[in-house]
Design a protein around this motif. Structure first.
Motif, PDB file in Angstrom:
ATOM      1  N   LYS A  11       0.857  -1.183   0.000  1.00 37.67           N
ATOM      2  CA  LYS A  11       0.000   0.000   0.000  1.00 37.67           C
ATOM      3  C   LYS A  11       0.891   1.229   0.000  1.00 37.67           C
ATOM      4  O   LYS A  11       1.730   1.392   0.882  1.00 37.67           O
ATOM      5  N   ALA A  12       0.721   2.067  -0.986  1.00 33.97           N
ATOM      6  CA  ALA A  12       1.495   3.305  -1.085  1.00 33.97           C
ATOM      7  C   ALA A  12       0.649   4.461  -0.545  1.00 33.97           C
ATOM      8  O   ALA A  12      -0.569   4.360  -0.427  1.00 33.97           O
ATOM      9  N   LEU A  17       1.050  14.172  -3.605  1.00 29.52           N
ATOM     10  CA  LEU A  17      -0.055  14.270  -4.562  1.00 29.52           C
ATOM     11  C   LEU A  17      -1.355  14.625  -3.858  1.00 29.52           C
ATOM     12  O   LEU A  17      -2.164  15.398  -4.385  1.00 29.52           O
ATOM     13  N   GLN A  18      -1.559  14.065  -2.665  1.00 30.18           N
ATOM     14  CA  GLN A  18      -2.765  14.370  -1.894  1.00 30.18           C
ATOM     15  C   GLN A  18      -2.834  15.856  -1.582  1.00 30.18           C
ATOM     16  O   GLN A  18      -3.877  16.498  -1.782  1.00 30.18           O
ATOM     17  N   SER A  19      -1.722  16.429  -1.108  1.00 35.34           N
ATOM     18  CA  SER A  19      -1.744  17.844  -0.731  1.00 35.34           C
ATOM     19  C   SER A  19      -1.899  18.756  -1.938  1.00 35.34           C
ATOM     20  O   SER A  19      -2.470  19.838  -1.837  1.00 35.34           O
ATOM     21  N   LYS A  20      -1.430  18.307  -3.083  1.00 31.76           N
ATOM     22  CA  LYS A  20      -1.499  19.142  -4.278  1.00 31.76           C
ATOM     23  C   LYS A  20      -2.839  19.036  -5.012  1.00 31.76           C
ATOM     24  O   LYS A  20      -3.317  20.030  -5.559  1.00 31.76           O
ATOM     25  N   PHE A  89      -3.848   8.197  -5.214  1.00 27.50           N
ATOM     26  CA  PHE A  89      -3.250   8.786  -4.021  1.00 27.50           C
ATOM     27  C   PHE A  89      -2.776   7.733  -3.017  1.00 27.50           C
ATOM     28  O   PHE A  89      -1.823   7.947  -2.297  1.00 27.50           O
ATOM     29  N   ARG A  90      -3.481   6.605  -2.950  1.00 25.46           N
ATOM     30  CA  ARG A  90      -3.177   5.523  -2.001  1.00 25.46           C
ATOM     31  C   ARG A  90      -3.326   4.170  -2.690  1.00 25.46           C
ATOM     32  O   ARG A  90      -4.132   3.341  -2.271  1.00 25.46           O
ATOM     33  N   PRO A  91      -2.583   3.902  -3.754  1.00 32.92           N
ATOM     34  CA  PRO A  91      -2.784   2.642  -4.476  1.00 32.92           C
ATOM     35  C   PRO A  91      -2.361   1.428  -3.645  1.00 32.92           C
ATOM     36  O   PRO A  91      -1.392   1.477  -2.891  1.00 32.92           O
TER      37      PRO A  91
END
Length: 99
Positions: A11-12, A17-20, A89-91
């Motif tokens: 799990k990444a 990327l989330q904040s942007k 965002f969370r693959p």
């Protein structure tokens, strides 16, 4: 029909990327590495994320029918597949194995 074991392998979490790009959300993915499910007859297991299921469904259905050897020898085990959910965002990477 065969059953298919689904294992969350990795799990990444891409905070940059989330904040942007992502709007704040309260509830994110509950999957943890090592978590397993079993698909009986190609059916989505209870508790499996619907979005993740849509990414892997064609492969689970094919494995449950006895098919395999996707993409001409892509996997060492021809009756398996490594599929990621579509959350950018969370693959989560899932190992699918015919059992």
């Amino acid at each position: 029909m065969y059953d298919v074991k689904i294992t969350a392998i990795r799990k990444a979490d891409y905070k940059d990327l989330q904040s942007k790009y992502e709007n704040p959300i309260e509830h994110t993915c509950d999957v943890v590495e090592g978590q397993t499910w079993v698909s009986e007859g190609g059916v989505r297991p209870e508790g499996m994320c619907e979005s993740a299921w849509e990414s892997m469904k064609p492969f689970v259905e094919a494995l449950s029918r006895g098919e395999g050897d996707f993409y001409d020898g892509w996997m060492r085990n021809p009756y398996s597949a490594m599929i990621s959910c579509n959350d950018g965002f969370r693959p989560v990477s899932f190992l699918l194995e015919r059992i």
